[in-house]
Enzyme design. Structure first.
Site, short mmCIF file in Angstrom:
data_model
loop_
_atom_site.label_atom_id
_atom_site.label_comp_id
_atom_site.label_asym_id
_atom_site.label_seq_id
_atom_site.Cartn_x
_atom_site.Cartn_y
_atom_site.Cartn_z
N ASP A 1 0.86 -1.20 0.02
CA ASP A 1 0.20 -0.04 0.05
C ASP A 1 0.76 1.31 -0.08
O ASP A 1 1.94 1.15 -0.23
CB ASP A 1 -1.12 -0.24 1.29
N HIS B 1 1.95 1.41 -3.05
CA HIS B 1 1.08 2.79 -3.91
C HIS B 1 1.75 4.15 -4.10
O HIS B 1 1.12 5.00 -4.49
CB HIS B 1 -0.31 2.93 -3.30
#
Ligand SMILES: *[C@@H]1O[C@H](CO)[C@@H](O)[C@H](O)[C@H]1NC(C)=O
Ligand SMILES: *[C@@H]1O[C@H](CO)[C@@H](O)[C@H](O)[C@H]1NC(C)=O
Ligand SMILES: *[C@@H]1O[C@H](CO)[C@@H](O)[C@H](O)[C@H]1NC(C)=O
Ligand SMILES: *[C@@H]1O[C@H](CO)[C@@H](O)[C@H](O)[C@H]1NC(C)=O
Ligand SMILES: *[C@@H]1O[C@H](CO)[C@@H](O)[C@H](O)[C@H]1NC(C)=O
Ligand SMILES: *[C@@H]1O[C@H](CO)[C@@H](O)[C@H](O)[C@H]1NC(C)=O
Ligand SMILES: *[C@@H]1O[C@H](CO)[C@@H](O)[C@H](O)[C@H]1NC(C)=O
Ligand SMILES: *[C@@H]1O[C@H](CO)[C@@H](O)[C@H](O)[C@H]1NC(C)=O
Ligand SMILES: *[C@@H]1O[C@H](CO)[C@@H](O)[C@H](O)[C@H]1NC(C)=O
Ligand SMILES: *[C@@H]1O[C@H](CO)[C@@H](O)[C@H](O)[C@H]1NC(C)=O
Ligand SMILES: *[C@@H]1O[C@H](CO)[C@@H](O)[C@H](O)[C@H]1NC(C)=O
Ligand SMILES: *[C@@H]1O[C@H](CO)[C@@H](O)[C@H](O)[C@H]1NC(C)=O
Length: 440
Positions: free
Chosen positions: A253, A276
């Site tokens: 993430d 991310h």
């Protein structure tokens, strides 16, 4: 110092051994105590000087019971005994935490973690006993706060996240704690530590200021088909003057996420894989809230196979009579954000800026534009490769031209792995200040 004399001041079954001074004498523990490092922001700093930690004058050696037995009481006692000027030393390889630890009363303490601290993966227990916070439904095994606290030592904190990731497919609402809670800590550092497998984020930093994270190694790897979930490296919330540098992150993430009211932040010399990206936001999610992110400088980040490298994500507005209070409609500002020197290696997008997060319908986003304005953002000196969405290598989408100002991109050289000419989506943004190949 060899001149120090090791004296056992207290030796109760749950208490730490306390030495009058830092000592390298043979304490009977698995390692000798390491000196405190002195992490220094470099090359950039957030503006305000870092609080200088005075030397510590006593040491509390935390015993480990081993065999998975709970050490939280001994740990709490050691922090009490060595508060106000001491060092809490974790020199064994087998500490276990099986009860929540509220360590928000700290003042002038060093914490040398040289062995391993493992969080007991008793999911049903923690669901009921972890500390809870309203922001993003956050929960914590332990929380650190106070003034002037330095963590270091080369050791490991293991969140045993696998036990939590394995439950997610059958219960997506299980409340998963973040690995490290930094709540109201002013002055201090975290350096040279290994953090592995958090159930949720690695760090939740809130209501804090003047912290340096240096030489941190964050790794989240699932050992089966249930992936690691939401393993953000750092989430900075309502915090000021924070430096994150010289660190390596492998996760699924955000590598770092600048949440509401993260201000005066420097991120430098980072290496992020599979994440991310280094992300502002998401902001503007909640009706009635005012989110601010300003004075952020990201310098020299190598981003490997990430979804995005540099990311700014802001929710759009919502229709006047919408009943949804958590999918946009908040207000605020993102101001003075720089991403300088980003090296992309097979990332999806080198840059993704959106003011329509949570809204796939651009017409609707334009009709109900974001309440969070974006101004003075610089992306410079990006190089390397992108590929998954070839020929598109990045996108900059504002919900209205009047809500994004002075967005600049220069010296950007991102190539498609396929060799296709790189193209960028640029919507409602002044492309005269974007030295990239905007196709819209
Ligand atoms: C683990 O804990 C036990 C009990 O404190 C201790 O004797 C042992 O040396 C520790 N280390 C390892 C590697 O087991
Ligand atoms: C944690 O300790 C602080 C004092 O340091 C106290 O104010 C706070 O209420 C405690 N939190 C919980 C959940 O017990
Ligand atoms: C996977 O992780 C779980 C939980 O940490 C552990 O009990 C198990 O031994 C691990 N399995 C493998 C194959 O590493
Ligand atoms: C899912 O976990 C939550 C606790 O986080 C619990 O309240 C709920 O009962 C669980 N649901 C199921 C189906 O187990
Ligand atoms: C931060 O401080 C606010 C009060 O300003 C408080 O409501 C909140 O619980 C604190 N902690 C977190 C994690 O938000
Ligand atoms: C960038 O950071 C890396 C560590 O990730 C470091 O090795 C390198 O020297 C840094 N380069 C510059 C130009 O600062
Ligand atoms: C963030 O800062 C703004 C402006 O100072 C303030 O209005 C807002 O309440 C703050 N948000 C939080 C969550 O504290
Ligand atoms: C912009 O942020 C940088 C740090 O990232 C800071 O040095 C500079 O003073 C800020 N500029 C303004 C105009 O606030
Ligand atoms: C919102 O609700 C009010 C009162 O129910 C109504 O008069 C108005 O037309 C509605 N506006 C929209 C855009 O639906
Ligand atoms: C631009 O990025 C490269 C790495 O791709 C780095 O070596 C160089 O120092 C950067 N230039 C500036 C002016 O920061
Ligand atoms: C997109 O939003 C507009 C404006 O609200 C609406 O008229 C249109 O039907 C929407 N399109 C889709 C595909 O939902
Ligand atoms: C852009 O990067 C490619 C691949 O690394 C390189 O061949 C090319 O010379 C670079 N272009 C510029 C203008 O620096």
């Amino acid at each position: 110092m060899w001149s120090s004399i090791f004296t056992i001041a207290v030796c109760l079954s749950f208490a730490a051994f306390i030495a009058a001074e830092n000592t390298n004498s043979n304490t009977g523990f698995a390692q000798v105590l390491k000196p405190r490092p002195n992490p220094t922001p470099y090359p950039y700093h957030p503006g305000k000087p870092h609080y200088p930690s005075p030397p510590r004058t006593k040491t509390c050696y935390v015993p480990a019971r081993g065999g998975g037995l709970d050490d939280s009481q001994a740990i709490y006692s050691a922090f009490e005994a060595c508060n106000n000027g001491g060092t809490v030393a974790f020199l064994e390889s087998n500490y276990t935490i099986a009860q929540p630890l509220n360590l928000t009363f700290l003042n002038a303490v060093d914490v040398s973690i040289q062995g391993e601290i493992s969080i007991n993966p008793n999911v049903q227990y923690w669901v009921q006993h972890a500390f809870q916070y309203a922001y993003q439904g956050s929960s914590l095994f332990w929380q650190f706060g106070g003034k002037d606290v330095n963590f270091y030592g080369g050791g490991t904190i293991n969140g045993n996240g696998q036990a939590w990731w394995n439950i997610l497919p059958t219960n997506s609402s299980i409340i998963r704690p973040h690995l490290i809670g930094v709540i109201g800590l002013h002055g201090g550092s975290f350096s040279n530590l290994n953090l592995i497998n958090p159930p949720n984020w690695f760090h939740f930093v809130a209501n804090s200021s003047d912290l340096i994270f240096d030489d941190m190694h964050l790794t989240a790897i699932s050992n089966n088909t249930n992936p690691a979930a939401n393993s953000d490296g750092w989430d900075l919330y309502k915090s000021d003057s924070i430096v994150i540098q010289n660190s390596v992150v492998l996760n699924d993430d955000d590598c770092i996420s600048f949440k509401p009211n993260a201000t005066n932040i420097v991120v430098q010399n980072m290496h992020c894989t599979n994440s991310h990206g280094i992300s502002v936001g998401s902001l503007g999610q909640y009706v009635g809230e005012v989110d601010v992110v300003e004075n952020l400088y990201v310098y020299n980040a190598t981003m490997v196979t990430t979804g995005d490298a540099a990311r700014i994500k802001v929710y759009g507005g919502i229709p006047p009579n919408s009943t949804s209070l958590s999918s946009g409609g908040g207000t605020g500002i993102i101001r003075n954000v720089t991403y300088s020197t980003v090296i992309d290696q097979a990332d999806n997008y080198a840059i993704e800026l959106t003011q329509c997060y949570g809204q796939t319908n651009i017409t609707a986003c334009n009709l109900y534009p974001s309440g969070v304005v974006i101004e003075d953002v610089l992306f410079e000196n990006f190089s390397g490769t992108s590929g998954a969405y070839a020929p598109i290598v990045g996108t900059l989408v504002c919900s209205s031209p009047s809500l994004c100002s002075n967005i600049v991109a220069k010296n950007i050289n991102i190539t498609n792995i396929s060799g296709a000419e790189a193209e960028w989506v640029c919507t409602n943004v002044d492309d005269s200040s974007l030295a990239i190949n905007c196709i819209t």
